[in-house]
Design a protein around this motif. Structure first.
Motif, PDB file in Angstrom:
ATOM      1  N   ASP A   1       0.822  -1.212   0.000  1.00 41.79           N
ATOM      2  CA  ASP A   1       0.000   0.000   0.000  1.00 41.79           C
ATOM      3  C   ASP A   1       0.859   1.267   0.000  1.00 41.79           C
ATOM      4  OD1 ASP A   1       0.985  -0.446   2.574  1.00 41.79           O
ATOM      5  OD2 ASP A   1      -0.676   0.619   3.511  1.00 41.79           O
TER       6      ASP A   1
ATOM      7  N   GLU B   1      -7.123   7.053 -11.492  1.00 38.15           N
ATOM      8  CA  GLU B   1      -6.570   7.456 -10.205  1.00 38.15           C
ATOM      9  C   GLU B   1      -5.195   6.830  -9.978  1.00 38.15           C
ATOM     10  OE1 GLU B   1      -9.210   7.126  -6.872  1.00 38.15           O
ATOM     11  OE2 GLU B   1      -7.567   7.489  -5.473  1.00 38.15           O
TER      12      GLU B   1
ATOM     13  N   GLU C   1      -5.420  15.847  -1.480  1.00 41.39           N
ATOM     14  CA  GLU C   1      -6.830  15.460  -1.342  1.00 41.39           C
ATOM     15  C   GLU C   1      -7.260  15.730   0.085  1.00 41.39           C
ATOM     16  OE1 GLU C   1      -8.362  11.676  -2.804  1.00 41.39           O
ATOM     17  OE2 GLU C   1      -6.539  11.579  -4.014  1.00 41.39           O
TER      18      GLU C   1
ATOM     19  N   TYR D   1     -12.929   9.702  16.801  1.00 40.32           N
ATOM     20  CA  TYR D   1     -12.834   8.418  16.104  1.00 40.32           C
ATOM     21  C   TYR D   1     -11.415   7.862  16.233  1.00 40.32           C
ATOM     22  CZ  TYR D   1     -13.077   5.288  11.960  1.00 40.32           C
ATOM     23  OH  TYR D   1     -13.047   4.227  11.097  1.00 40.32           O
TER      24      TYR D   1
ATOM     25  N   LYS E   1     -10.737   6.858  19.907  1.00 39.64           N
ATOM     26  CA  LYS E   1     -11.501   5.675  20.317  1.00 39.64           C
ATOM     27  C   LYS E   1     -10.865   4.400  19.740  1.00 39.64           C
ATOM     28  CE  LYS E   1     -16.134   3.731  19.918  1.00 39.64           C
ATOM     29  NZ  LYS E   1     -15.964   2.700  18.915  1.00 39.64           N
ATOM     30  N   LEU E   2     -10.433   4.461  18.499  1.00 44.63           N
ATOM     31  CA  LEU E   2      -9.914   3.246  17.872  1.00 44.63           C
ATOM     32  C   LEU E   2      -8.508   2.893  18.343  1.00 44.63           C
ATOM     33  CD1 LEU E   2     -11.313   3.275  14.268  1.00 44.63           C
ATOM     34  CD2 LEU E   2     -11.635   1.542  16.016  1.00 44.63           C
ATOM     35  N   ILE E   3      -7.700   3.903  18.616  1.00 41.84           N
ATOM     36  CA  ILE E   3      -6.353   3.594  19.105  1.00 41.84           C
ATOM     37  C   ILE E   3      -6.409   3.223  20.582  1.00 41.84           C
ATOM     38  CG2 ILE E   3      -4.020   4.491  19.489  1.00 41.84           C
ATOM     39  CD1 ILE E   3      -4.351   6.149  16.949  1.00 41.84           C
TER      40      ILE E   3
ATOM     41  N   ILE F   1      -4.701   6.146   1.072  1.00 44.16           N
ATOM     42  CA  ILE F   1      -5.676   6.740   1.989  1.00 44.16           C
ATOM     43  C   ILE F   1      -7.058   6.713   1.331  1.00 44.16           C
ATOM     44  CG2 ILE F   1      -6.264   8.767   3.384  1.00 44.16           C
ATOM     45  CD1 ILE F   1      -3.525   7.540   4.121  1.00 44.16           C
ATOM     46  N   MET F   2      -7.883   5.774   1.724  1.00 42.41           N
ATOM     47  CA  MET F   2      -9.210   5.678   1.102  1.00 42.41           C
ATOM     48  C   MET F   2     -10.350   5.795   2.095  1.00 42.41           C
ATOM     49  SD  MET F   2      -9.558   1.682   0.089  1.00 42.41           S
ATOM     50  CE  MET F   2      -8.140   1.421  -0.925  1.00 42.41           C
ATOM     51  N   HIS F   3     -10.033   5.790   3.377  1.00 55.36           N
ATOM     52  CA  HIS F   3     -11.068   5.807   4.405  1.00 55.36           C
ATOM     53  C   HIS F   3     -10.466   6.483   5.639  1.00 55.36           C
ATOM     54  CE1 HIS F   3     -13.719   4.253   7.572  1.00 55.36           C
ATOM     55  NE2 HIS F   3     -14.599   3.974   6.631  1.00 55.36           N
ATOM     56  N   PRO F   4     -11.279   7.143   6.477  1.00 53.74           N
ATOM     57  CA  PRO F   4     -10.721   7.764   7.686  1.00 53.74           C
ATOM     58  C   PRO F   4      -9.875   6.808   8.520  1.00 53.74           C
ATOM     59  CG  PRO F   4     -13.029   8.384   7.425  1.00 53.74           C
ATOM     60  CD  PRO F   4     -12.732   7.414   6.327  1.00 53.74           C
ATOM     61  N   ILE F   5     -10.173   5.500   8.431  1.00 56.62           N
ATOM     62  CA  ILE F   5      -9.418   4.523   9.220  1.00 56.62           C
ATOM     63  C   ILE F   5      -7.935   4.559   8.841  1.00 56.62           C
ATOM     64  CG2 ILE F   5      -9.788   2.555   7.650  1.00 56.62           C
ATOM     65  CD1 ILE F   5      -9.895   2.291  11.446  1.00 56.62           C
ATOM     66  N   ASP F   6      -7.653   4.907   7.568  1.00 53.76           N
ATOM     67  CA  ASP F   6      -6.258   4.971   7.133  1.00 53.76           C
ATOM     68  C   ASP F   6      -5.522   6.136   7.789  1.00 53.76           C
ATOM     69  OD1 ASP F   6      -6.350   2.752   5.190  1.00 53.76           O
ATOM     70  OD2 ASP F   6      -7.802   4.030   4.167  1.00 53.76           O
TER      71      ASP F   6
ATOM     72  N   VAL G   1      -6.286   7.053  10.872  1.00 53.76           N
ATOM     73  CA  VAL G   1      -6.069   6.551  12.233  1.00 53.76           C
ATOM     74  C   VAL G   1      -4.732   5.815  12.296  1.00 53.76           C
ATOM     75  CG1 VAL G   1      -6.973   5.116  14.090  1.00 53.76           C
ATOM     76  CG2 VAL G   1      -8.572   6.296  12.558  1.00 53.76           C
ATOM     77  N   GLU G   2      -4.473   5.024  11.261  1.00 48.92           N
ATOM     78  CA  GLU G   2      -3.219   4.273  11.245  1.00 48.92           C
ATOM     79  C   GLU G   2      -2.008   5.204  11.238  1.00 48.92           C
ATOM     80  OE1 GLU G   2      -1.666   2.516   7.785  1.00 48.92           O
ATOM     81  OE2 GLU G   2      -0.994   0.701   8.787  1.00 48.92           O
TER      82      GLU G   2
ATOM     83  N   LYS H   1     -13.573   5.560  -0.384  1.00 44.98           N
ATOM     84  CA  LYS H   1     -13.544   5.702  -1.835  1.00 44.98           C
ATOM     85  C   LYS H   1     -13.767   4.380  -2.565  1.00 44.98           C
ATOM     86  CE  LYS H   1      -9.421   7.779  -2.351  1.00 44.98           C
ATOM     87  NZ  LYS H   1      -8.348   8.569  -2.973  1.00 44.98           N
TER      88      LYS H   1
ATOM     89  N   PHE I   1      -7.331  -0.636  19.448  1.00 44.23           N
ATOM     90  CA  PHE I   1      -6.020  -1.158  19.057  1.00 44.23           C
ATOM     91  C   PHE I   1      -5.190  -1.604  20.267  1.00 44.23           C
ATOM     92  CE2 PHE I   1      -1.612  -0.397  17.342  1.00 44.23           C
ATOM     93  CZ  PHE I   1      -1.652  -1.420  16.415  1.00 44.23           C
TER      94      PHE I   1
ATOM     95  N   GLU J   1      -6.909  -2.504   9.299  1.00 41.61           N
ATOM     96  CA  GLU J   1      -6.278  -1.193   9.460  1.00 41.61           C
ATOM     97  C   GLU J   1      -6.626  -0.743  10.876  1.00 41.61           C
ATOM     98  OE1 GLU J   1      -4.696  -0.035   6.738  1.00 41.61           O
ATOM     99  OE2 GLU J   1      -4.050   1.908   7.489  1.00 41.61           O
ATOM    100  N   MET J   2      -5.753  -0.530  11.773  1.00 45.01           N
ATOM    101  CA  MET J   2      -4.348  -0.714  11.734  1.00 45.01           C
ATOM    102  C   MET J   2      -4.000  -2.204  11.613  1.00 45.01           C
ATOM    103  SD  MET J   2      -4.572   1.963  14.708  1.00 45.01           S
ATOM    104  CE  MET J   2      -6.269   1.615  14.738  1.00 45.01           C
TER     105      MET J   2
END
Lengths: 540, 416
Positions: A50, A233, A270, A278, A281-283, A317-322, A324-325, B238, B309, B339-340
Motif C-alpha cells: 500500500d 486514479e 486530497e 474516532y 476511540k480506535l487507538i 488513503i481511502m477511508h478515515p481509518i487509514d 487513524v493508522e 472511496k 487497538f 487497518e491498523m
C-alpha cells in the motif's frame, strides 16, 4: 511484496544525517516495512504494497525524515506549466494516459538507478505487472512536442524499440523482443497503443517498450514521463510518486496538458474528513486534537478541525481509518501499551472437535501413534496403488506438482506411505490419523462436503484379521455405536479377510488385512491390518 | 495348606455375621424383621450366635445374652489370610463352615519345585498362594539399568499444540468455530475487501479448483453490498474503483487463511462476541525446509463497541504469554482487510531472536459494514507450526505433514 535496495550513502544524503545500523534495523521498520538484509554499503527493505511512494529512494528517505522528526507538515512541490500538449485519442486497449516534464534532473548513475527501481517496482506491484500502470521515461531534448497517444495496427505499424538496431512491427516486438511478453496484456484488442511526437517519432509502445532514440543517459538533463493504464486514479498517483521523487532531488516539475483531462500532474492534496474522537476511540490512547494535529503533521499530512490534507504521493488513503493508522504509526506501535478489555462472553467449544478429541484419546489408549498427512494428494497413490476406483474427487486447477493435485477422500493410502517410509523403525508400528477428507457433493453450498475419517493400521511380522476386528470393536463399543460386519469387495484388502462395517444401516467403513499387491505397490514389507471409518454416523 | 474361600474372604473384610449381629444388638434389642434391613444373612447370624449362647430371643425380640470377649473364628480368618497356621480343631471348624479350603496339591508341589532352585527369577502365583515365598531367595537385579524403550500411544505433537491453543481461547471465553477447506473466492477474498486484481488472488499464490469450479452465491443482498463497497466504497470510503465481477467471486479456492471462518461468522454474531478457529490453510508455495503448502492457522476475532487497538495488542500479548512467551513486540504490518495492521513477534530466549508469527489488525469498516457489524472487530491469524518447530528444535518444517517420521513422533516431548 516488493523488495527495494538502497545504497546507505545515498539514503543518508537524502535524509541529511547518518543512519546507524540500529536505526535502520529497528526504527525504520516501525514506519511499516520489513528489513531484509543490511551490510556496510547497502540496505534492503520489503515495502508494503500500500506504500508505492516508498519504492523510490527519495520517497523512502522522505518517509524516514518524517518518522524521525526531521521534517514535518506537508511538502509543497512547485509546479510550472510547460505549455506542452498531449493529444489523447480513443485507445481502447489502454484508455488512460497522463504525462509530466521534469527539468534540471541531471541524471547520474545514482538517480538513474533510483528511477529504474521505482519504475520497475511500481510496474510489478501497484501496476499489476504493467496491466494497471506502465511508466515510460524519455530524454525530452531528443523529442519534439506536442505528443499524440493513439491506437495503431500492430501488424503494420513499426518503429525501432530500445535494445534493437532496426524497425519491428508491434507484433514482431511481441514475438522477438525480450519485453514482448507484456504485449499479452493487449492481445484481445485489434489495435495497440503508441505515443508519438510532432515528427512521428515513436517514443513508446506502452506497456511494452520505449523507442530506442530517447533512452536516458548520464547526459540527460530534461525528461518526459508518461504513465498509461486502465485506472485514472492509479496512473495519476504513479505520476505523482515519480515526479515528487524527482522534485526531492531538486528537479523542476512541469505540467503537460492532456486532451479532455487538463494539466497533469495534479499535486493538490486530497481532503478527507476525520473526527478526532474516532481516532482516539480506535487507538485507545488518550489523544487531544492537538496531539492528533502534531502526529499527522509529523507524517507529512495537514490537519485542521476534522479535515485532513493528504500528500499527493500517498496512494493508500481511502477511508478515515487509514488516517487513524498514520496517527498510530507516529505514536509508535512500541509505545502503545497493550491492555485487556473486559468483554464478557461465554466459552463454547466446537462439539465436533470435542468428540474428535475423545476418539483420539480412545485410540491413543489402544497404543496407537497419531500421524498427520496433507489434505492434498495424488490420484496414483490414492486410487491406482490402492486398486480402488476414483469417484467424486475434488481436483485442483493449478496444482504446484502432480504429487499434490487432488484433495484426499480417504487417508489409508497416506498411512501406508508413512509405513513404507518408516520401515527402519522398531516394530510393531501402530499408527492412526483422524482427519478431514473432501468429496464433491452438489447438495452442499460450495459443492464440496467435508468428511471426518479415522484410519488405523498396525504392522508387524505377524498381524491378523481377528486383531483388526478386536481393535475395531474396542473403538466402536466405547463410542456406543452398534455395528455389524458384512462381506466386503474392497480390492485394497485380502478376500476373505475383509469386511464392510455397517452401522445404523449404513456402510461406514472397512476392516481387514491389506492386500499384498497393495503392500507391494507402496513398498511395505510386512503385513498390515487396517480400519477405515467414516465418523459422521458414529459420533453425534 | 489352606486358603480362604470366597465366603471366607467376604467375612474377613466385612466381619462374621454373628459378630455383626452382636454389634447391632449392643445398641439395643431388635426383631427379626428389623434385622433384615440392618444386615445381610440375619438367619445365619442368629443361628451361630445362639449356638455360642451369646443371644436370646424373647417374644420375638432378640437381645444380648452373654457378650463374648473375642470372636475366635474372626481371628482364625485373619491368621489364614496371613498364611499362618491354625490348630487342628480351629481348622476343622472353618473347613466345616466352608470359610477355608485346602490349596490344591499340584499347586503346592509346583511351588515346592520352584523352591529347589538356588535363586528365584520370577515370583509366581504358586509361591504367593502357598506362602512358600517366605523361603524363597529372590534374585537381585541391576536396579540402576535404565528401562528398555517403550512407545506409548501418543497424539501428534501438533495436536498437543492445538489442544493448548484451544484451551487458552476457551479459558478467555471464546466460541470455537470450524469452516471448510474449500471456500469461494467471495469469502476468501471479496468479503475481506481484497480487490480482484490483488496479487494474492493470482494462480501462483492460491490453489483454484477445477472440479468443482464454481459456486453460486445465495445471499444476493450481501453480494450487492460487497460489490458496492469494492466499486465505490461507502459514505466515508472511496472503494477500489473498479468493476467488481461476481463471476470472479464464484471461483472456488482452497482457503488461503482461516479468516473466512470468522468473517462468515460476522453475519450471525451480536457483539460483544469472541470467536476463534484453528485449522488447515493452503498456499501455492513450493515445499522446502521453511515453507509448507499446507499449514495451520490460529484465527480469532473480538467484536465489541468497547475494543480498540490497545486491546488488540492486549489479546495478542495475553495469548502468547499463556503459550509461554513472555516478551512480545509489535511492528506495523499490511493486509488489505485490516487497518491498523500489526505483526506480532515473540522473543525466543534459547535462540536470542525475535520470531514473526502472523498478522493481526482491526477489520476495515469496508469488511464489517457489509456484514452488518458497526462495532470494531479485532482480528488475528497466527501461525502454529513455527511454535512447534521451536519446541522440537526442528530445522526442517517438512517434518510436519510431509514426513511423519515415526522416530520423531515417538520421541517428541509432550510438555507443551
Amino acid at each position: 511484496m516488493p523488495v527495494v535496495q538502497f545504497k546507505r550513502k545515498t539514503l543518508e544524503k537524502l535524509v541529511g544525517k547518518k543512519l546507524t545500523e540500529e536505526e535502520l534495523r529497528n526504527e525504520v521498520p516501525m514506519i511499516g516495512c520489513d528489513l531484509e538484509t543490511i551490510n556496510e554499503e547497502e540496505v534492503e527493505y520489503e515495502v508494503f504494497p500500500d506504500r508505492p511512494d516508498m519504492l523510490s529512494t527519495e520517497g523512502f528517505a522522505r518517509a524516514i525524515k518524517y518518522y524521525m522528526g526531521i521534517d514535518k507538515g506537508m511538502k509543497k512541490y512547485p509546479l510550472k506549466d510547460s505549455g506542452v500538449k498531449l493529444d489523447k485519442q480513443n485507445v481502447k486497449a489502454r484508455p488512460k494516459i497522463v504525462a509530466a516534464i521534469a527539468k534540471e534532473v541531471h541524471i547520474n548513475d545514482e538517480t538513474l538507478r533510483s528511477l529504474m527501481q521505482v519504475q520497475e517496482k511500481i510496474h510489478k506491484t501497484f501496476g499489476r505487472e504493467r496491466k494497471k500502470i506502465a511508466i515510460g521515461i524519455h530524454d525530452l531534448n531528443k523529442i519534439k512536442p506536442p505528443f499524440t497517444y493513439k491506437q495503431v495496427n500492430p501488424n503494420k505499424y513499426s518503429f525501432t524499440p530500445l535494445g534493437w538496431e532496426k524497425e519491428l512491427t508491434l507484433k514482431q516486438i511481441r514475438e522477438k523482443h525480450e519485453k514482448g511478453r507484456y504485449a499479452d496484456i493487449l492481445q484481445d484488442h485489434e489495435e495497440w497503443p503508441v505515443i508519438t511526437d510532432r515528427e512521428g517519432y515513436t517514443l513508446s509502445f506502452p506497456p511494452v517498450i520505449n523507442g530506442r532514440k530517447t533512452e536516458l543517459t548520464t547526459e540527460t538533463e530534461n525528461i518526459f514521463i508518461d504513465v498509461t493504464g486502465t485506472d485514472q486514479e492509479a496512473i495519476e498517483k504513479a505520476l505523482n510518486i515519480v515526479t515528487t521523487s524527482l522534485a526531492e532531488r531538486k528537479a523542476e516539475i512541469y505540467t503537460v496538458e492532456i486532451t479532455g483531462d487538463g494539466k497533469k500532474p495534479n499535486l493538490e492534496p486530497e481532503k478527507i474528513k476525520v473526527k478526532p474522537e474516532y481516532i482516539e476511540k480506535l487507538i485507545g490512547e488518550v489523544l487531544t486534537e492537538k496531539d492528533i494535529k502534531k502526529y499527522l503533521e509529523g507524517m507529512g499530512f495537514e490537519y485542521n478541525k476534522g479535515e485532513v490534507l493528504v500528500p499527493p504521493y500517498r496512494a493508500d488513503i481511502m477511508h478515515p481509518i487509514d488516517i487513524v493508522e498514520e496517527v498510530a504509526v507516529k505514536c509508535g506501535y512500541d509505545k502503545i501499551t497493550p491492555s485487556m478489555p473486559k468483554v464478557a462472553t461465554t466459552a463454547k467449544p466446537n462439539k465436533e472437535r470435542e468428540s474428535q478429541e475423545k476418539v483420539k484419546n480412545l485410540v491413543v489408549g489402544l497404543g496407537y501413534q497419531e500421524v498427520k498427512n496433507p489434505i492434498l494428494t495424488n490420484q496414483e497413490n490414492h486410487f491406482e496403488r490402492m486398486q480402488r476406483s476414483k469417484d467424486k474427487v475434488v481436483e485442483l486447477e493449478n496444482p504446484l506438482t502432480k504429487d499434490y493435485s487432488i484433495c484426499r477422500r480417504g487417508i489409508l493410502h497416506q498411512v501406508l506411505q508413512n509405513l513404507s517410509k518408516n520401515q527402519h523403525e522398531p516394530y510393531p508400528q501402530k499408527i492412526f490419523e483422524l482427519g478431514h477428507c473432501l468429496t464433491r457433493d452438489k447438495k452442499e453450498e460450495l459443492g464440496v462436503k467435508t468428511l471426518t475419517k479415522l484410519t488405523l493400521t498396525k504392522t508387524d511380522n505377524e498381524v491378523n484379521y481377528n486383531e483388526a476386528t478386536a481393535t475395531l470393536d474396542a473403538v466402536l463399543r466405547n463410542l456406543g455405536a452398534s455395528y455389524e460386519l458384512r462381506k466386503s469387495r474392497d480390492p485394497s484388502f485380502i478376500p476373505g479377510r475383509r469386511a464392510s462395517i455397517i452401522s445404523r444401516g449404513r456402510e461406514v467403513g472397512v476392516v481387514g488385512e491389506v492386500h499384498p499387491k497393495v503392500l507391494n505397490n507402496f513398498g511395505v514389507e510386512k503385513p498390515v491390518i487396517a480400519i477405515e471409518l467414516l465418523m459422521e454416523n458414529i459420533i453425534k | 495348606m489352606y486358603k480362604l474361600t470366597e465366603e471366607g474372604k467376604k467375612y474377613l473384610d466385612e466381619g462374621l455375621p454373628e459378630k455383626n449381629l452382636l454389634e447391632i444388638l449392643k445398641k439395643g434389642k431388635t426383631t427379626t424383621e428389623e434385622l433384615k434391613e440392618k444386615m445381610q444373612n440375619p438367619a445365619v447370624a442368629i443361628n451361630w450366635a445362639r449356638k455360642q449362647g451369646w443371644i436370646k430371643i424373647k417374644q420375638g425380640e432378640i437381645q444380648v445374652d452373654k457378650e463374648p470377649k473375642e470372636y475366635p473364628q474372626q481371628i482364625s480368618l485373619q491368621k489364614i489370610s496371613k498364611g499362618e497356621d491354625l490348630t487342628k480343631q480351629k481348622t476343622e471348624e472353618l473347613l466345616k463352615r466352608g470359610l477355608i479350603e485346602e490349596i490344591r496339591e499340584d499347586i503346592v508341589k509346583q511351588a515346592q519345585k520352584q523352591l529347589e532352585k538356588e535363586k528365584i527369577n520370577n515370583l509366581t502365583p504358586e509361591l504367593i498362594q502357598t506362602g512358600l515365598w517366605k523361603k524363597a531367595n529372590i534374585k537381585k537385579y541391576n536396579i540402576e539399568a535404565v528401562g528398555k524403550k517403550k512407545y506409548p500411544g501418543k497424539k501428534h505433537v501438533l495436536s498437543y499444540y492445538i489442544e493448548k491453543v484451544r484451551k487458552v481461547f476457551l479459558e478467555m471465553g471464546f466460541e470455537e468455530e470450524e469452516g471448510s477447506y474449500v471456500e469461494s473466492s467471495f469469502w476468501n477474498f471479496d468479503a475481506l475487501y481484497t480487490p480482484q486484481d490483488h496479487p494474492a488472488r493470482e494462480m501462483h499464490d492460491t490453489f483454484f479448483l477445477k472440479k468443482p469450479r464454481k459456486t453460486k452465491m445465495k445471499n444476493k443482498e450481501l453480494v450487492k453490498r460487497v460489490k458496492k463497497i469494492h466499486e465505490q466504497g461507502n459514505n466515508e470510503s472511496k472503494g477500489w474503483g473498479y468493476n467488481w465481477s461476481e463471476e470472479e467471486a464464484q471461483k472456488l479456492v482452497m482457503r488461503t487463511h482461516t479468516t473466512p471462518v470468522t468473517v462468515r461468522k460476522l453475519q450471525e454474531i451480536e457483539p460483544p462476541a469472541k470467536v476463534f478457529s484453528v485449522g488447515r490453510v493452503f498456499r501455492n508455495e513450493t515445499l522446502d525446509y521453511s515453507h509448507l503448502p499446507e499449514f495451520t492457522q490460529i484465527e480469532g476475532i473480538v467484536a465489541s463497541e468497547k475494543v480498540n487497538f490497545k486491546n488488540l495488542l492486549g489479546y495478542l500479548k495475553e495469548f502468547y504469554s499463556k503459550m509461554g512467551f513472555e516478551e512480545v513486540r509489535f511492528r506495523p504490518g499490511y493486509f488489505p482487510y485490516t487497518e491498523m495492521s500489526v505483526e506480532p513477534e515473540v522473543y525466543v530466549k534459547e535462540k536470542d531472536e525475535w520470531l514473526e508469527l502472523g498478522g493481526a489488525g482491526i477489520f476495515r469498516p469496508e469488511v464489517t459494514e457489509p456484514m452488518g457489524i458497526k462495532e470494531p472487530v479485532l482480528a488475528w491469524g497466527l501461525g502454529l507450526e513455527r511454535l512447534a518447530m521451536m519446541h522440537l528444535d526442528l530445522k526442517d518444517i517438512r517434518n510436519f505433514y510431509y514426513k511423519n517420521d515415526l522416530s520423531l513422533l515417538r520421541e517428541a516431548k509432550i510438555n507443551i
